[in-house]
Design a protein around this motif. Structure first.
Motif: not given
Length: 422
Positions: A44, A104, A240
């Protein structure tokens, strides 16, 4: 001054620039394409990366095109750090992280429209590059003397630095040149700790292509005591939700210190200058109302996780302290809350634990005798209900989502137990 440069400056997002006046003039000439790179050294991105996202969101709002590079190749190498040599991650692991981070980042920027954002992976052009071509076409433009003069390299000379990490700057510079040549990218951004890498790319393009491009670095955000922002006692604040829950994420910003909260609000909120200045005035007048903290936590959680998750996070916080029903929280939120509270795991066979055992195991009281005393004095709660019987035992109906019980002593000391049946 160029409008977007003025906006970034007011928000405290400019630490260094190769030439701010020239960059402003370049932005005024028409839409440009700017990029920032994220290396997949974890599954992440984190708060430091989000600073760069905010810069590129501002550029996109001003009509420019943002590009996000996820370093499928540079992530295999690792940018040198002061602490020592990085551990090289497995190729397949890094590839998986690349895809997670691409997804993301893709949710944080507009990927459609006339100035749509673009996602690229530098493995696409470095994987096919031979060592000889790399040394002849890139390495010949770099002075070893200058590379040795980089702060992070100098700090590692006594303890040692591998050739792999030493040459990282060449790969990042190659990225800038490749994006300049294939996508017309004329600006790179990064944190101020990346300044050497940023300017090396600018120099490579000047030497090899005779072109002028730009670099802009943002300050490294810190807390009032100078420690790194985006770190907690338990570790990094990740974007995340599986690594930092929306509840924990919202709580982190809700607890921002008064001395820094307005600075964080300028960086991570897209409210107007007038609105932020109004919040700052209210914060100074009545800091106990924590108006700035609430605005910061809400805005950044909405951006990263979405409004529904923000509402769930706020509902969880309210329920923990008796302002709403714990039973109304969904299982995912309960799991996140329990994890943040450090829920004690209690294995049971035939019978469930007593409330005294739950209070003790959760750590809200130091001993069973203290638990009994808290109950007798009217200061013990199970799922926000006052416990009056020192011999009370948990029942199945007390277990939230069939697993957890929230216990509290007084108004603020909260803990949890997770019941595991044998």
């Amino acid at each position: 001054m160029n409008a977007v440069i003025d906006e970034l400056s007011w928000r405290g997002l400019i630490a260094h620039s190769t030439d701010l006046d020239a960059l402003g003039a370049h932005l005024d000439e028409g839409p440009i394409t700017a990029y920032v790179g994220f290396d997949p050294t974890a599954p992440s991105i984190h708060m430091g990366n989000l600073v760069q996202v905010m810069v590129h969101r501002a550029l996109q709002k001003a009509g420019h095109r943002p590009m996000f590079l996820v370093g499928g190749s540079t992530g295999l190498i690792g940018d040198p750090k002061q602490a020592g040599e990085r551990v090289m991650n497995d190729v397949d692991v890094v590839a998986g992280w690349v895809e997670r981070i691409r997804a993301q980042v893709g949710r944080l920027i507009d990927l459609e429209g006339p100035n749509a954002g673009t996602l690229v992976n530098n493995l696409d052009w470095t994987a096919r590059l031979s060592t000889l071509d790399f040394l002849r076409d890139v390495g010949k433009h770099f002075s070893v003397n200058r590379m040795l003069d980089r702060e992070v390299v100098k700090s590692r000379l006594d303890t040692g630095i591998s050739y792999t990490e030493f040459s990282y700057v060449l790969l990042q510079s190659l990225d800038f040149r490749e994006l300049y040549r294939t996508h017309g990218v004329t600006m790179q951004t990064g944190g101020s700790d990346q300044w050497g890498n940023l300017t090396a790319g600018v120099d490579l393009i000047r030497r090899s292509d005779g072109a002028r491009v730009h670099a802009l670095a943002t300050p490294l955000l810190t807390k009032a005591d100078g420690t790194k922002f985006g770190k907690t006692e338990s570790g990094t604040v990740w974007l995340d939700p599986e690594m930092t829950s929306p509840y924990a994420f919202h709580q982190y910003f809700l607890n921002a210190e008064d001395a820094m909260v307005v600075a964080y609000l300028k960086v991570f909120s897209e409210r107007s200058r007038e609105e932020i200045e109004d919040i700052a005035a209210q914060q100074e007048d009545k800091p106990y109302l924590r108006i700035a903290q609430r605005a910061l936590a809400d805005d950044i959680t909405d951006l990263v996780h979405g409004e529904p998750e923000r509402r769930s996070a706020k509902a969880a916080a309210a329920a923990l302290f008796g302002r709403s029903e714990l039973g109304e929280l969904d299982e995912r939120t309960l799991a996140a809350v329990s994890r943040e509270l450090g829920a004690a795991r209690v294995e049971v066979g035939q019978g469930l634990p007593s409330v005294v055992d739950a209070l003790t195991a959760s750590g809200v009281v130091p001993s069973k005798s203290a638990a009994r005393r808290a109950i007798e004095e009217g200061g013990a709660y199970l799922n926000n209900q006052k416990v009056i019987d020192p011999d009370a035992v948990l029942t199945d109906s007390d277990l939230l989502a069939g697993r957890w019980a929230i216990v509290r002593r007084g108004k603020k000391t909260v803990g949890a137990v997770e019941v595991l049946r044998g």
